[in-house]
Structures are given as C-alpha cells and as structure tokens.
Design a protein around this motif. Structure first.
Motif, PDB file in Angstrom:
ATOM      1  N   TYR A  25      -2.973  19.717  -9.381  1.00 13.22           N
ATOM      2  CA  TYR A  25      -1.947  18.840  -9.926  1.00 13.22           C
ATOM      3  C   TYR A  25      -0.580  19.389  -9.579  1.00 13.22           C
ATOM      4  CZ  TYR A  25      -0.608  21.534 -14.134  1.00 13.22           C
ATOM      5  OH  TYR A  25      -0.124  22.459 -14.990  1.00 13.22           O
ATOM      6  N   ALA A  26       0.449  18.569  -9.770  1.00  8.21           N
ATOM      7  CA  ALA A  26       1.760  18.805  -9.180  1.00  8.21           C
ATOM      8  C   ALA A  26       2.311  20.202  -9.451  1.00  8.21           C
ATOM      9  CB  ALA A  26       2.735  17.737  -9.678  1.00  8.21           C
ATOM     10  N   LEU A  27       2.152  20.681 -10.689  1.00  6.92           N
ATOM     11  CA  LEU A  27       2.775  21.959 -11.042  1.00  6.92           C
ATOM     12  C   LEU A  27       2.119  23.135 -10.319  1.00  6.92           C
ATOM     13  CD1 LEU A  27       5.127  21.710 -12.951  1.00  6.92           C
ATOM     14  CD2 LEU A  27       3.812  23.018 -14.609  1.00  6.92           C
ATOM     15  N   LYS A  30       3.302  23.145  -6.867  1.00  8.98           N
ATOM     16  CA  LYS A  30       4.674  23.643  -6.800  1.00  8.98           C
ATOM     17  C   LYS A  30       4.696  25.169  -6.795  1.00  8.98           C
ATOM     18  CE  LYS A  30       8.836  24.117  -9.414  1.00  8.98           C
ATOM     19  NZ  LYS A  30       9.207  24.481 -10.762  1.00  8.98           N
ATOM     20  N   ILE A  43      10.253  19.966  -8.922  1.00 11.17           N
ATOM     21  CA  ILE A  43       9.005  19.261  -9.220  1.00 11.17           C
ATOM     22  C   ILE A  43       9.057  17.810  -8.708  1.00 11.17           C
ATOM     23  CG2 ILE A  43       9.736  18.566 -11.522  1.00 11.17           C
ATOM     24  CD1 ILE A  43       6.208  19.655 -10.671  1.00 11.17           C
ATOM     25  N   SER A  44      10.291  17.227  -8.780  1.00  9.38           N
ATOM     26  CA  SER A  44      10.423  15.820  -8.346  1.00  9.38           C
ATOM     27  C   SER A  44      10.148  15.674  -6.859  1.00  9.38           C
ATOM     28  CB  SER A  44      11.818  15.300  -8.666  1.00  9.38           C
ATOM     29  OG  SER A  44      12.783  16.182  -8.145  1.00  9.38           O
ATOM     30  N   HIS A  47       6.501  15.599  -6.457  1.00 11.54           N
ATOM     31  CA  HIS A  47       5.959  14.305  -6.913  1.00 11.54           C
ATOM     32  C   HIS A  47       6.130  13.218  -5.889  1.00 11.54           C
ATOM     33  CE1 HIS A  47       5.873  15.375 -11.410  1.00 11.54           C
ATOM     34  NE2 HIS A  47       4.645  15.148 -11.001  1.00 11.54           N
ATOM     35  N   LEU A  63      -7.082  10.774 -12.744  1.00  7.18           N
ATOM     36  CA  LEU A  63      -6.508  11.367 -13.940  1.00  7.18           C
ATOM     37  C   LEU A  63      -7.481  12.385 -14.525  1.00  7.18           C
ATOM     38  CD1 LEU A  63      -4.827   8.375 -15.754  1.00  7.18           C
ATOM     39  CD2 LEU A  63      -3.732  10.357 -14.726  1.00  7.18           C
ATOM     40  N   ARG A  70       0.047  20.267 -22.872  1.00 10.58           N
ATOM     41  CA  ARG A  70       1.266  19.563 -22.458  1.00 10.58           C
ATOM     42  C   ARG A  70       1.482  18.289 -23.275  1.00 10.58           C
ATOM     43  NH1 ARG A  70       1.046  18.360 -16.605  1.00 10.58           N
ATOM     44  NH2 ARG A  70       0.576  16.154 -16.894  1.00 10.58           N
ATOM     45  N   GLY A  71       1.462  18.428 -24.551  1.00 12.32           N
ATOM     46  CA  GLY A  71       1.773  17.284 -25.418  1.00 12.32           C
ATOM     47  C   GLY A  71       0.763  16.165 -25.287  1.00 12.32           C
ATOM     48  N   GLY A  72      -0.465  16.511 -24.938  1.00 12.89           N
ATOM     49  CA  GLY A  72      -1.514  15.501 -24.870  1.00 12.89           C
ATOM     50  C   GLY A  72      -1.449  14.625 -23.639  1.00 12.89           C
ATOM     51  N   LYS A  73      -0.546  14.910 -22.722  1.00 10.74           N
ATOM     52  CA  LYS A  73      -0.463  14.083 -21.512  1.00 10.74           C
ATOM     53  C   LYS A  73      -1.521  14.549 -20.520  1.00 10.74           C
ATOM     54  CE  LYS A  73       3.440  12.340 -23.043  1.00 10.74           C
ATOM     55  NZ  LYS A  73       3.385  11.134 -23.848  1.00 10.74           N
ATOM     56  N   ARG A  74      -2.138  13.571 -19.864  1.00 12.99           N
ATOM     57  CA  ARG A  74      -3.158  13.933 -18.877  1.00 12.99           C
ATOM     58  C   ARG A  74      -2.493  14.350 -17.575  1.00 12.99           C
ATOM     59  NH1 ARG A  74      -6.772   8.668 -19.061  1.00 12.99           N
ATOM     60  NH2 ARG A  74      -4.699   7.772 -19.374  1.00 12.99           N
ATOM     61  N   LYS A  75      -3.276  15.106 -16.763  1.00 12.21           N
ATOM     62  CA  LYS A  75      -2.761  15.520 -15.457  1.00 12.21           C
ATOM     63  C   LYS A  75      -3.290  14.551 -14.422  1.00 12.21           C
ATOM     64  CE  LYS A  75      -3.042  20.432 -16.554  1.00 12.21           C
ATOM     65  NZ  LYS A  75      -3.870  21.630 -16.354  1.00 12.21           N
ATOM     66  N   ARG A  76      -2.527  14.360 -13.327  1.00 16.52           N
ATOM     67  CA  ARG A  76      -3.072  13.614 -12.202  1.00 16.52           C
ATOM     68  C   ARG A  76      -3.484  14.626 -11.156  1.00 16.52           C
ATOM     69  NH1 ARG A  76      -3.619   8.590 -10.423  1.00 16.52           N
ATOM     70  NH2 ARG A  76      -2.595   7.716 -12.261  1.00 16.52           N
TER      71      ARG A  76
END
Lengths: 112, 846
Positions: A25-27, A30, A43-44, A47, A63, A70-76
């Motif tokens: 995933y993106a991070l 990076k 990071i942008s 992306h 996904l 991370r605040g419940g957000k899913r990773k892509r």
C-alpha cells in the motif's frame, strides 16, 4: 521496440512494488522508495502515480482489511499485473542490450 | 474530505503519513506536507466519482427501460392518456397549420425570376390602383432598356359556350399581348404560341380537355365568348400547358388584346385603362426605375393628371400577399392571415408541450416510492433519467403516430373546406414527414428533461419515507407554465367572443333578424314584372314581395353609377318599388317613402344619408334634380344608411328611383325579394318556382335566402372564424388537461395536510379553498397579462371593418366567467375524490 509509456518514477514505483512482493500500500511504497533513493517523497506523488498506473493497466488494486491503526480506514493494496511485469522486463531488456553494446573503452572510464 | 467509501484508503494513508512526518520533522512541517498532499490529491476527485460502485442489475439497458416504461404507462394509464391526448391535439393542429403555411411559401417556386415579374401600379391621391393609361406602358417599354418585356392586359369574366352544346358557363378571359406568354412562362403545347388573328384564342390543356375531351380535338374548334350582350366567335388556335398546381395564377382562356395604339397618345381626350405587366432585367432596382417614370413621361405630355401621380412596380410576391392590390388573375392571401395562423400554430404547440411538462412532473411526484426503491437497488441518476426519457419517447411516438393518422384523415377534408389544394411533391412530403418527426422527437426529449431531472434528484431518504420534495424553483416553473396556458386560453376565448360579437353586429347591420324568411329570386325580369307579380301575389304562402334592380349581398350585376354637376362625386343608383323599404325593414330618416296610393308620382326619388353629404349645396329633401329621363326628379325622402356589400367598405351614396321614371329603367329590374310565411318554406319555394317557370321558361330559377346572400360576402371571415373557434376549443381542452395534472400534483403533496385538517374538523369548503386558491390567483394574474394584449390585437383586427363593434369590458367579464366555469368543472372533478378521502388512509403510515 514497443513503447511502454512508463516514466522513470513510474518504473521506480513498479519495481518497488515487485520488491515488496505485491499487495503493497501507498505508505509502504513511499518508505521503500525513500530508503532506496535517499530522497524525500510526497505521499500524494505516490498516490497519483499509483492510480495513473492502475488506469494504464500496469497495476491492479483491492481493498484490504480494516484495522484499528489508522482510524478504521482500509488500505488499498496494489499488485503488479502481468502486463506491468512484461513492460518492466521489456524496459530492462532494452537497457541491458544497450549496456552490452557500450564499448569497453567507455566503460573503463567508469571503473577508474 | 473523501467521505465516500471508495476513497477511504487515501484518507487512511494521509493520516498515517502525517503521523510519520510528525515524528520525523515536527508539527509545522508535518502540517505543511499534509496540506501540499491534499492539494495534489484534488486531481483524483473525478476518479473517485467514476469508481462509484454500480449495481449490475441497474446497469442496463434499453430493453429493461422499454419493458419498465410500458408497465408504468399501463399503471398510470389515465394520466398517460391525458398526455397522449393533449400532445396529439397539439401536434395535429401544429402540423396542419404549418403544412398550409409551408404550402403557401412554396407558391410559384418554379419561376425563374419571380422578382422580375412586376405590375405597374399607380398611386393617385393615396389610392393605389392597377388601371394605367394604355399609352404609358408602351412608352416605357420603348424608352427604358431594363424592361425586357411588356404586356398590357384586361381580364373580363365572359360567358363561354360552343357550338353543339347548349350549356354555357362563365370563365375569366385574359386579353393580352404576345409578351405575356414569356413574362408568365406559359409554354405552347400545340398550335400557335399566340392568338395572332383577332378571331382566335388559346386554351389551357385542362380547359381544352374540359370542353372538347382532348387538346388535339380542341384545335381549330369554335367558341362563342359573350360579354355585355355582345357575342364573338373565336377559333382555338393553340393550346398552352397548364400551370403547376402551386402556381398563384392559372389562366384558362387567352385572347388577343385589341389594337389600343390609337388610344396610346397621352394628350388625347379618350383613354383606356388597362393593367400592365413587365419583365425586368435581373438585378434591376425597380423602385428607382418607378421613380423616374414621371420624368420619362415629360417628353410626351405636360398633362398634370399623368405627371403628378406616383408610380410603383409591384412584384408578383407583393401582389399575391396583399389582396387589396391583387386582381382576379393572381390568387392572393393576406400576410396578416398567414401570420395569425403561424402564431396560433406555435401557441398551440407550446400549450401542448407546457402541458406535457406539467403532467409529467405531477406524475413523477406520484411515483416517489418507485424512485426510492430504485435508488435503494443502486440505480444512478443516469438510469432514472434514461428511463423517464424512454417513457417520454414512447408517449411522444404514440402521439406522433396518432397525429399522423389524424392528419391523413383530416387533410383532404380541410383542403376541400377551405378550397385550397396542398401542392407537395412526393419527395417533399417524405422530407417533411422525416423532418417533422425528428423535430417533434427533439421537442419531446427537451420537454421531458425537466421532469426527468426532478425524478432523479429527489433525495433518497425522503423518497423512502414517501415524502416528495417541493422546491420553490420547480413550483415557480409550474406556476408560470400554468399562467401562460391560462393567458393564451383567455386570449383565444376573448378573440372568439369578439368575433361572435362582430358577426352579430354584421347581422344587425344587414337587418338579418328581420329578413330570415326573405328569399331573393334573380333573373332578367324586365317588362314581364306585371305578369309575374300578378301570379305571385295570388299565392297565399307569400306575405309581401318587392321588385328591385339589386339586393344586398354580393354584386352580381355590375352596379350603375351616375354623376352630375350638382353632386360631389358619382353615386350608385338603384331601381326599387314602393314595397322595397318596408320589406327590407329599412326606415326613413326624413321625409316620406314612396307612396302606395295615388299620391305617388314617377319622378319621386329617395336617397340615403351618405348621399345627402354628397350634394354640393343645401339639404336635398324636397328639391328637384335633373337625373334621368325628361322630367326633374323630386327627392321626397331620406333613407337611413344601410350596407349593400361588405361592412369592410364604406357605405356609398345611393339614389333610389322608380321604374316608371324612364322607359329604360324597367330593364334594370333583376331581383324579386319575397317574404314567405314562416311555415313550410320549402313547399312555398317549390310553388314559386313553378310559377316562375311558366312566365320565364328560358330562365333557370335562382333563389337564395337573404342570410345566405349576406354570408357570401363574408366567406373569408366566416371560415377564419370557424377555424379560430376550433383552435380555441383545442387550446382550452389542452389547458384543462394541464389543470387536471396540476391539481393531481397539488392534491398528491397535500394529502397528509388534508387528512390532518379533516381530523381537526375542516369542512369541504375550507379544503377546496386550500387546494384551489393558488389556481384562482394564477388565473387572475394571467388575465392581467392577457387582457391588455388581446384588447390591442383585437382592436387591430377590427379596424379592417369600416363599420364595427367595440371590444368592450363585458367581453372580458364573460371570458372570465366562461373560464372560471370551465376551470371550476375541472377542479370539482379532481377535488371531489380528494375531499372524500378517509383521513386514516393517509395518516396511517406515519
């Protein structure tokens, strides 16, 4: 040689995903790029490149699971497609053929 | 920022990145990076939209939409029937009107240079006429190089008969010069190109076929042309081709114009007036040319009567668009009439479309549940819009097909009714059909876009609750559409009423109420007056009868004019007998009518009020004038003015005398006015006919009722009035359909309010007021807009009559009443059900 239309940064990102053994995933990407190039990345930038390459068909994404971190957000999670791999190897071949044909007189300069 | 599910990973990544940066670089730099990243990610927003997950079930498709549309049309069949009805009405009226308008513009399109065909008109004291001194065209042709061809023409209606056939008929005969054939592009088929010999004529193909079965047969045959009791025998020298049906002129018989050169001198005392047609060179400035004419003529004459006039060249187009300057030779149609029809056509189409938008919108709001469920299943705006468009196309398609059927059915009937043939080639027809269908489809699509967007943008959560959103914008649109419909309808109603009022005025002016049982029998009665009078007077069915030289109505025996030094201008004179005024219901303004007893003298005459003005000195009553015959005529009475012809022209000064005054006058008696007893009029007329045939075996019996005679002068007005009436009906029906739609909508959104009010004890009256108050307001508003406009337009129309009624306030009041009644009926029909509803039905769900 067929044009693959892959830019330098794109190639870098693609190779990094390969190194990370897909599902990156993106991070992650990076950090890996930053470590290997000693450059700071935004990071942008990662992306936009990822989504652009997905549109081109070099990458595919899904996904991941949601986690507390991370605040419940899913990773892509991105993986390289067969087309992406083929494009990479084409670039590689072209380059290595070129390397091979460089006269030794010039290469000598590099060694010294 | 990316609140939707598909982009949540970006948000997560950003957060994580921020935390990492915060550790590495501190807060300020982390903030800065975060902001920069955000800015750059903006470019991904469109992507987030695109990747919205779609349900596969709602992803298709045409077939689904089609199936669903049919179902929904079937479900709301009443409303869709209203929709189809109003659209069909609108389309049919519009297409019919525009077919005729288009047809009008196709006239004479076969001419090579229509601008080059001109007639020389003369303007004398502000009056334009086409009678020109026969010398002028001749001299112009000689002097002006731009004039390529010139032909003088006289057209007369003659009686045509031929040997071996006892019947005769009347036909317009054109007497022209050789150039005429070239100016008007008449081609010779057989024989001579022009009747060179004086005793020959040319016939058109159709005329030849009518008389002698075929053009070949006709060549060389003999015809007799009779005009003013003089008969001339003519041989058919040639046949010319019929004009195309879209020609505005179609000569049938062409005769050679006699030798007028001896009248050509401009200084001579004797002159002949003829009309003159020219062919001008292409690109000639006809106005400049016409202005030079007086200067040209100076070389030949110094007579003021020629030089002080203004001359104009009128093109064929101008002639055919202005009945006032046209002649019987060229068909004409008023441009104003064409314009009125164009506007009415557009207005009706507009009404129908506005109506469609209104009804569909109302219907959409009835279907909120359906939309909600579709949304829940994942339908996008796009899906919903395309579904509604699909329905619209089906409705539009059905309407177009229906109106096609109606047009095909109505067209021949209308053609024969207004006496005008459609002149379209097959090729053009296909084009027209394709074009109109395309245009109408575009229209349907445009008209349905608004309801479609409304359909698709309604909020999801509210939809499932069954609540429909009432946005002020959509309300304004619907209200203004309604106001427009009302305004147009009220205008048309006022127009129709004004027309009826003018018609009544016409009937009153012609005294028709009084004359309903009067018939006019025409024929050459002359000196057999005594015999026929004796026979008819003995019939018990006849109340009164009177002999005269004329009867009000179309002019069928040229009027006689007379003028002497004692009068300002010439006047009409008529022969009547002592019963005439009484029978026609005319009253004497001053003096006395003809005496019926032995006080009557042959030299007694009457005049009308217009004639009193025409006398140069003093009041004519009791005076004696030298008029006709040997004795002085004595004016014993003044008759009130009454119209003999159309009210569109001024009542002319007239003098009425008795047949006994002079030996020539009995020959002028050509009419018997007979007042029948009201019972069994058909049998009475049959009896009169048998009496007539005994006295005049050689003359056919021609009788007509007075009101038919008067109607003949107003044929155009009556036809237009009827058409206007039909359009009014159509417009009102369409508006009512729209009203029904609006009410349905209103009731739909106020259902709960009605329920609650009913529970709280509201009466039917309050509920009606609640639902209809807005409609009355709209009605008031639209009246305010349309009344001043209609007043202006109708006053304008009425000026075409010299004698006319007024556009008065009671017409407007009547219109309002009329409209309130119609609207009230529609309202009542709709609201009845809403008020009867059981409140628990509506409120149960909440």
């Amino acid at each position: 040689m067929k044009r693959t239309g892959i830019g330098e940064f794109e190639e870098l990102v693609l190779l990094t995903i390969c190194v990370l053994e897909n599902d990156a995933y993106a991070l992650d990407i990076k950090e890996e790029v930053e470590n290997r190039t000693n450059r700071r990345m935004n990071i942008s930038a990662i992306h936009t490149t990822l989504y652009r390459m997905e549109d081109k068909g070099l990458l595919q994404s899904k996904l991941g699971e949601a986690s507390q971190v991370r605040g419940g957000k899913r990773k892509r999670l991105f993986s390289v497609t067969a087309f992406g791999l083929k494009s990479l190897s084409e670039i590689n071949e072209t380059r290595s053929r070129l390397w091979k044909d460089i006269p030794s007189s010039i290469l000598n300069a590099l060694n010294t | 920022m990316f609140s939707n599910t598909p982009m949540e990973e970006l948000e997560g990544d950003l957060l994580e990145d921020y935390l990492g940066n915060y550790k590495k670089y501190g807060r300020t730099r982390a903030n800065l990076y975060y902001l920069l990243d955000l800015l750059r990610l903006i470019s991904l927003i469109p992507r987030s939209r695109r990747n919205t997950q779609k349900s596969k079930t709602m992803n298709n498709l045409f077939l689904f939409n089609l199936k669903y549309s049919f179902r929904s049309i079937k479900k709301h069949s009443v409303y869709q029937a209203l929709n189809i009805a109003s659209l069909t009405l609108g389309f049919t009226c519009f297409s019919l009107i525009y077919l005729f308008v288009f047809n009008h513009y196709q006239k004479d399109n076969f001419l090579e240079n229509p601008e080059g065909i001109v007639r020389l008109n003369i303007i004398r004291d502000g009056n334009e006429s086409m009678g020109i001194h026969s010398g002028i065209p001749y001299l112009l042709k000689k002097d002006i190089p731009e004039i390529e061809r010139m032909s003088r023409m006289s057209s007369l209606v003659m009686e045509v008969s031929f040997t071996g056939n006892p019947d005769s008929f009347t036909e317009q005969v054109l007497s022209v010069e050789p150039d005429f054939m070239d100016i008007f592009q008449l081609e010779t088929v057989l024989g001579e190109p022009f009747p060179k010999e004086p005793a020959t004529v040319l016939l058109s193909e159709s005329m030849a076929a009518k008389l002698f079965s075929s053009p070949q047969e006709a060549l060389g045959k003999e015809l007799t042309l009779t005009y003013n009791k003089k008969s001339r025998k003519k041989h058919v020298a040639g046949i010319f081709r019929d004009q195309p049906i879209n020609s505005s002129y179609s000569p049938q018989i062409i005769n050679q114009l006699g030798n007028y050169d001896r009248f050509s001198g401009l200084n001579g005392g004797l002159s002949v007036s003829l009309s003159a047609y020219f062919k001008l060179q292409k690109g000639t400035d006809r106005n400049a040319l016409a202005q030079k004419i007086p200067e040209n003529l100076k070389n030949y004459t110094d007579k003021e009567s020629h030089l002080s006039n203004t001359y104009v060249f009128r093109t064929l187009n101008e002639i055919k668009n202005n009945p006032k300057i046209s002649s019987g030779f060229i068909d004409s149609l008023d441009t104003q009439t064409v314009l009125i029809f164009k506007i009415v056509g557009l207005v009706i189409l507009l009404l129908a479309v506005a109506n469609y938008v209104n009804l569909t919108t109302a219907l959409t709001l009835k279907r909120t549940h359906e939309v909600g469920i579709k949304h829940a299943m994942g339908a996008t705006k796009h899906n919903l819009i395309s579904q509604l468009l699909c329905e619209s196309f089906i409705i539009g398609g059905i309407s177009i097909l229906l109106s096609g059927v109606f047009i095909a059915f109505l067209l021949p009937r209308i053609e024969s009714y207004i006496g005008l043939q459609m002149q379209l080639t097959a090729n053009m027809q296909t084009w027209l059909i394709v074009l109109s269908i395309l245009a109408l489809f575009v229209l349907v699509a445009l008209a349905s876009l608004y309801p479609a967007f409304l359909f698709s943008t309604t909020k999801f959560s509210q939809l499932l609750k069954g609540k429909s959103e009432v946005s002020p914008k959509s309300k304004l649109l619907r209200t203004s559409l309604m106001a427009m419909q009302f305004a147009i309808s009220t205008f048309l109603i006022v127009g129709s009423l004004t027309f009826l009022k003018q018609l009544q005025f016409i009937n009153k002016s012609h005294n028709l109420d009084h004359l309903s049982n009067v018939i006019i029998v025409s024929g050459k009665i002359g000196d057999k007056k005594r015999a026929i009078e004796h026979r008819l007077a003995s019939l018990p069915e006849i109340e009164r009868l009177s002999f005269a030289s004329f009867a009000p109505g179309p002019v069928d025996y040229g009027r006689s004019g007379l003028g002497t030094d004692e009068f300002k201008e010439s006047f009409g004179f008529y022969v009547i007998d002592e019963h005439f005024l009484d029978l026609m219901g005319l009253s004497i303004a001053e003096g006395h009518g003809f005496y019926t007893d032995d006080r009557n003298k042959p030299n007694h005459v009457l005049m009308n009020q217009a004639m009193v003005e025409n006398v140069k000195e003093g009041h004519p009553l009791g005076k004696e004038f030298k008029l006709y015959g040997a004795t002085q005529s004595k004016v014993i009475g003044i008759v009130e003015n009454f119209p003999i012809g159309s009210l569109k022209s001024q009542i002319e000064p007239a003098l009425y005398m008795q047949a006994a005054l002079d030996e020539y006058l009995p020959g002028m008696i050509k009419k018997v006015a007979i007042q029948l007893k009201p019972e069994n009029r058909v049998a009475s007329i049959a009896k009169i006919e048998s009496e007539w045939n005994k006295i005049f075996p050689e003359q056919p019996f021609q009788a007509e009722f007075m009101d038919d005679r008067i109607a003949k002068i107003y044929t155009d007005e009556l036809k237009m009035g009827q058409l206007f009436g039909i359009f009014t009906g159509v417009a009102v029906v369409i508006s009512c359909l729209g009203l029904v739609g609006l009410l349905t909508y209103l009731i739909q959104i106020k259902m709960k309010e009605i329920g609650i009010r009913k529970v709280l004890g509201a009466s039917a009256g309050t509920l009606t007021k609640l639902l209809t108050l807005n409609i009355w307001k709209v009605l008031l508003l639209s009246s305010l807009i349309s009344f001043p406009l209609s007043y202006h337009l109708l006053e304008d129309w009425l000026t075409s009559f010299v004698y006319r009624t007024e556009v008065s306030s009671e017409l407007f009041i009547l219109t309002i009443l009329c409209f309130v009644l119609i609207v009230g009926l529609a309202v009542f029909w709709q609201i009845r059900n809403a008020i009867k509803i059981n409140p628990t039905e509506v409120l149960r769900n909440d």
